[in-house]
Enzyme design. Structure first.
Site, mmCIF file in Angstrom:
data_model
loop_
_atom_site.group_PDB
_atom_site.id
_atom_site.type_symbol
_atom_site.label_atom_id
_atom_site.label_comp_id
_atom_site.label_asym_id
_atom_site.label_seq_id
_atom_site.Cartn_x
_atom_site.Cartn_y
_atom_site.Cartn_z
ATOM 1 N N ASP A 61 40.734 38.958 39.158
ATOM 2 C CA ASP A 61 42.020 39.366 38.587
ATOM 3 C C ASP A 61 43.098 38.320 38.879
ATOM 4 O O ASP A 61 42.990 37.562 39.845
ATOM 5 C CB ASP A 61 42.414 40.727 39.188
ATOM 6 C CG ASP A 61 43.453 41.433 38.335
ATOM 7 O OD1 ASP A 61 43.734 40.975 37.208
ATOM 8 O OD2 ASP A 61 43.997 42.453 38.797
ATOM 9 N N ASN A 88 39.010 45.924 27.905
ATOM 10 C CA ASN A 88 39.686 44.670 27.546
ATOM 11 C C ASN A 88 39.816 44.443 26.033
ATOM 12 O O ASN A 88 40.597 43.595 25.592
ATOM 13 C CB ASN A 88 38.973 43.458 28.173
ATOM 14 C CG ASN A 88 39.224 43.305 29.660
ATOM 15 O OD1 ASN A 88 38.413 42.753 30.403
ATOM 16 N ND2 ASN A 88 40.371 43.805 30.135
#
Ligand code: FPP
Length: 238
Positions: free
Chosen positions: A16, A64
């Site tokens: 991340d 996503n």
């Protein structure tokens, strides 16, 4: 001096902080992902040298797809490039590649290059590298449950055959040991639908470093932290 630390056999990583890394530098988010892809290659080599046997990274989640089209396209292109250009390196370093997740929603050419890389590296006996693409743990578990239900309906299995072991053997990670250590970069402390079943006993390690900046030293720190933990698996230490 010999390295006396315990090296986790299987390390999973939630990579991340790519977007924030890019923003801080006045770059588009996609530049963060591109730098993140370079980090993946470096960390795979470092993990291999440190004796980690399995490395699993979260490259693209089922959630996503809701990102802007241009970002989705750019991530898919990075994965496409990786699949197309990694064969020689995998052969040289004896790396085995597997993709986990539901591949059916990916473009045909990407599916073909994934299948090709998986097939060509299947006999490699060095580090095993799993890339999660269109992966969501709940989706993975739901797919396994449907397989079980179909087998019961077909009379091939009794409901009592659907044991923990059966479920593990029908997840995308079938045949892999569960991760010992989960690393999440970028400062957030969440699992985000990653390997929910497999992480049951993993040590969780969070660090603030954004993924594009994550390096060997950060990986060493995570291993050190892992070594400071006592793993009891629900039991007691004598
Ligand atoms: C999360 O950062 C990262 C991703 C959604 C993508 C990760 C993918 C790569 C690093 C490329 C993978 C490539 C290979 C070769 C496996 P974010 O965009 O959510 O960051 P932010 O929280 O700072 O916005």
């Amino acid at each position: 001096m010999a390295d006396e630390r315990k090296i986790p056999a299987h390390v999973a990583i939630i990579m991340d902080g790519n977007g924030r890394w890019a923003k801080k530098r006045g770059l588009p988010r996609t530049a963060g992902h591109a730098q993140g892809a370079r980090t993946v290659e470096k960390i795979l080599e470092d993990a291999d040298h440190m004796g980690i046997r399995y490395l699993t990274v979260y490259a693209f989640s089922t959630e996503n797809w809701s990102r802007p089209d241009s970002e989705v396209k750019s991530l898919m292109n990075l994965l496409r490039t990786y699949m197309k250009t990694s064969l020689a390196k995998c052969a040289k370093n004896n790396v085995r590649i597997r993709v986990i997740g539901d591949k059916s929603r990916l473009d045909d050419d990407l599916i073909r290059s994934i299948d090709n890389l998986e097939r060509e590296t299947a006999g490699n006996t060095g580090i095993s590298f799993q890339i999660a693409i269109n992966y969501g743990a709940r989706d993975e578990i739901a797919r396994a449950v449907r397989k079980g239900a179909e087998a019961v309906r077909a009379g091939e299995l009794d409901p009592s055959d659907l044991t923990e072991e059966w479920i593990s053997d029908h997840l995308d990670t079938a045949g892999l040991p569960d991760p010992d250590l989960l690393i999440r970069t970028g400062g957030e402390q969440r699992i985000s639908n990653f390997l929910l079943w497999q992480l049951a006993y993993a040590e969780l390690y969070y660090c603030d470093t954004a993924w594009p900046d994550f390096d060997k030293e950060d990986l060493e720190k995570a291993i050190d932290a892992f070594n400071r933990r006592e793993r009891r698996y629900g039991g007691v230490i004598e």
